[in-house]
Design an enzyme around this catalytic site. Structure first.
Site, PDB file in Angstrom:
ATOM      1  N   CYS A  65      34.751  16.306  17.354  1.00  0.00           N
ATOM      2  CA  CYS A  65      34.005  17.599  16.837  1.00  0.00           C
ATOM      3  C   CYS A  65      32.110  17.219  17.100  1.00  0.00           C
ATOM      4  O   CYS A  65      31.555  16.682  17.619  1.00  0.00           O
ATOM      5  CB  CYS A  65      34.335  16.488  15.153  1.00  0.00           C
ATOM      6  SG  CYS A  65      33.324  18.097  14.101  1.00  0.00           S
ATOM      7  N   CYS A  72      31.703   9.779   9.897  1.00  0.00           N
ATOM      8  CA  CYS A  72      32.405   9.936  10.055  1.00  0.00           C
ATOM      9  C   CYS A  72      33.370   9.702  11.222  1.00  0.00           C
ATOM     10  O   CYS A  72      31.783   9.505  12.292  1.00  0.00           O
ATOM     11  CB  CYS A  72      32.679  12.183  10.377  1.00  0.00           C
ATOM     12  SG  CYS A  72      34.405  11.689  11.289  1.00  0.00           S
ATOM     13  N   CYS A 109      48.316  17.332   4.021  1.00  0.00           N
ATOM     14  CA  CYS A 109      47.619  18.315   3.952  1.00  0.00           C
ATOM     15  C   CYS A 109      47.605  18.356   5.806  1.00  0.00           C
ATOM     16  O   CYS A 109      46.978  16.671   6.233  1.00  0.00           O
ATOM     17  CB  CYS A 109      46.569  17.740   3.347  1.00  0.00           C
ATOM     18  SG  CYS A 109      46.282  17.083   1.206  1.00  0.00           S
ATOM     19  N   CYS A 142      48.194  21.816   2.172  1.00  0.00           N
ATOM     20  CA  CYS A 142      47.570  21.977   1.722  1.00  0.00           C
ATOM     21  C   CYS A 142      46.241  21.861   3.922  1.00  0.00           C
ATOM     22  O   CYS A 142      46.633  21.327   4.268  1.00  0.00           O
ATOM     23  CB  CYS A 142      46.531  21.074   1.062  1.00  0.00           C
ATOM     24  SG  CYS A 142      44.722  21.011   1.421  1.00  0.00           S
ATOM     25  N   CYS A 202      40.201  22.634  -3.334  1.00  0.00           N
ATOM     26  CA  CYS A 202      40.217  21.005  -3.892  1.00  0.00           C
ATOM     27  C   CYS A 202      38.976  20.491  -2.936  1.00  0.00           C
ATOM     28  O   CYS A 202      38.583  20.925  -1.870  1.00  0.00           O
ATOM     29  CB  CYS A 202      41.369  20.404  -2.706  1.00  0.00           C
ATOM     30  SG  CYS A 202      41.034  18.320  -2.414  1.00  0.00           S
ATOM     31  N   ARG A 272      41.806  12.389  -7.257  1.00  0.00           N
ATOM     32  CA  ARG A 272      42.942  11.721  -6.267  1.00  0.00           C
ATOM     33  C   ARG A 272      41.677   9.716  -5.666  1.00  0.00           C
ATOM     34  O   ARG A 272      41.334  10.951  -4.969  1.00  0.00           O
ATOM     35  CB  ARG A 272      43.232  12.444  -5.081  1.00  0.00           C
ATOM     36  CG  ARG A 272      43.491  11.768  -3.694  1.00  0.00           C
ATOM     37  CD  ARG A 272      44.656  12.435  -2.664  1.00  0.00           C
ATOM     38  NE  ARG A 272      45.314  13.879  -3.531  1.00  0.00           N
ATOM     39  CZ  ARG A 272      45.503  15.181  -2.937  1.00  0.00           C
ATOM     40  NH1 ARG A 272      44.192  15.546  -2.209  1.00  0.00           N
ATOM     41  NH2 ARG A 272      45.637  16.144  -4.092  1.00  0.00           N
TER      42      ARG A 272
END
Length: 396
Positions: A65, A72, A109, A142, A202, A272
């Site tokens: 990324c 992360c 997801c 999702c 979401c 969640r």
């Protein structure tokens, strides 16, 4: 406690608490945590009964990324030793999803690292959505692909996506402290794009990145204003090799207070428990089910989760039931205008640890236990080495 009675009454009426009331929930003592859970549990049961929705993550593309999000393990220049692979093929992703669906998940997801998808990436994901839906009737899908460009949310909707996840993560005032390669406004824009395209939006947060109580309340109130159908609450997993690897501040009690505050502010929304529940809630996970009505089953994006079977046993032992594929997650007044909710998992600890006492002072064995409880639980953080991107069976 007058505060809790007031918050229960407001939650049953879907009335927004004041910022002062939300802050007061976070400021309650460990001695009062069961009262807080009981109060928020009344609101949770009013709108969701004892149902627990299971969701399953499929990491379509791991690592690599260009963004620098401090929390992360997939970030630019990461030295975390996580699995790194490019896009899974549709049949590979569908096979990974099937494991979670067989374990009782009703929503898949699909997550991919990166700043945001190219149009070619959207085509890839569209093919994956089609493959999953062709092989699993009634499944909810999702997508979580990063920042969206104009028209991409509409294309995902046309491909069969039910929802889109993009978390705010923290307050606008502190966002620049955790990420410099994009802005808080960029994230808000993507959530709005999902809404406008007819996708169930979401968006959630990560607790434990050094934020204050005020920051937590700020981000949850911002989420309430955005009005997503689902709010995933992540607890930072301090992965070695990330800038926040030393942020071990959360206690189980702190996590419960955060979840309760979210429930009071977002009473009729799917809340969640996402990343970090095993690391920070630990043996108090069942109590969190009285606050949240949704969890992820099995492993996360780059770290291992609790065994899928253990999740199912925990739900049953706590007196809850797994939400069926034919049941509507949201209350009627919300489900009439939305299809459901989704969430992504951030690699996700904040909080204070109250001293354990014995009588009027701290006794020996309790003092030792308190010291041990405040130690970083690095033994509970394990990099995922199974499932998507590997030849080993997934945890579901």
């Amino acid at each position: 406690m007058d505060l809790l009675n007031t918050l229960v009454d407001k939650g049953l009426r879907r009335e927004l608490p004041t910022r002062e009331e939300a802050l007061a929930v976070l400021a309650t003592s460990d001695d009062d945590v069961l009262d807080v859970v009981a109060a928020a549990g009344k609101v949770r049961r009013q709108w969701f009964g004892r149902r627990v929705k299971l969701n399953y993550l499929v990491n379509l593309k791991s690592g690599l990324c260009p963004e620098d999000c401090s929390y992360c393990s997939q970030r630019l220049g990461s030295s975390t030793g996580i699995l790194k692979y490019s896009w899974l093929k549709p049949d590979e992703a569908s096979k990974a999803a099937a494991a979670g669906l067989a374990g009782g998940a009703k929503r898949v997801c699909l997550v991919a690292s990166g700043r945001g998808p190219t149009d070619r990436d959207v085509d890839r994901v569209a093919g994956t959505i089609k493959a999953i839906k062709e092989q699993n009737e009634g499944v909810e899908v999702c997508a979580c692909l990063g920042l969206l460009s104009d028209g991409q949310a509409e294309r995902l909707r046309e491909a069969g996506a039910d929802a889109y996840n993009h978390n705010l993560n923290t307050s606008e005032g502190t966002y620049g402290d955790i990420t410099t390669t994009h802005t808080y406004a960029d994230r808000v824009d993507t959530v709005n794009k999902a809404h406008a395209a007819g996708l169930s939006a979401c968006s959630g947060l990560i607790a434990g990145m050094g934020e204050t109580d005020e920051d937590l309340v700020d981000v949850v109130f911002s989420l309430r204003e955005l009005d997503p159908d689902s709010v995933p609450v992540n607890f930072l997993i301090p992965v070695e090799g990330t800038p926040l690897a030393k942020e071990w501040n959360l206690t189980p009690q702190r996590c419960l207070r955060i979840l309760a505050m979210v429930r009071f502010v977002c009473p009729d929304v799917e809340v969640r428990i996402a990343g970090g529940r095993e690391v920070h809630l630990r043996t108090m996970q069942p109590l969190a089910l009285h606050l949240a009505n949704s969890i992820f089953l099995g492993d996360y994006l780059t770290t291992e989760g609790q065994a899928g079977q253990a999740d199912l046993e925990m739900i049953a032992d706590a007196g809850f039931v797994v939400e069926g594929a034919d049941e509507v997650t949201l209350p009627r007044h919300r489900s009439e205008v939305a299809a459901g909710g989704c969430g992504s998992h951030a690699e996700a600890g904040c909080g204070s640890h109250a001293e354990a006492g014995c009588g009027s002072g701290v006794c020996g064995s309790h003092e030792d236990a308190a010291a041990q409880a405040n130690e970083p639980r690095t033994d509970l953080v394990a990099v995922r080495r199974r499932g998507a991107g590997t030849d080993l069976a997934p945890n579901a």
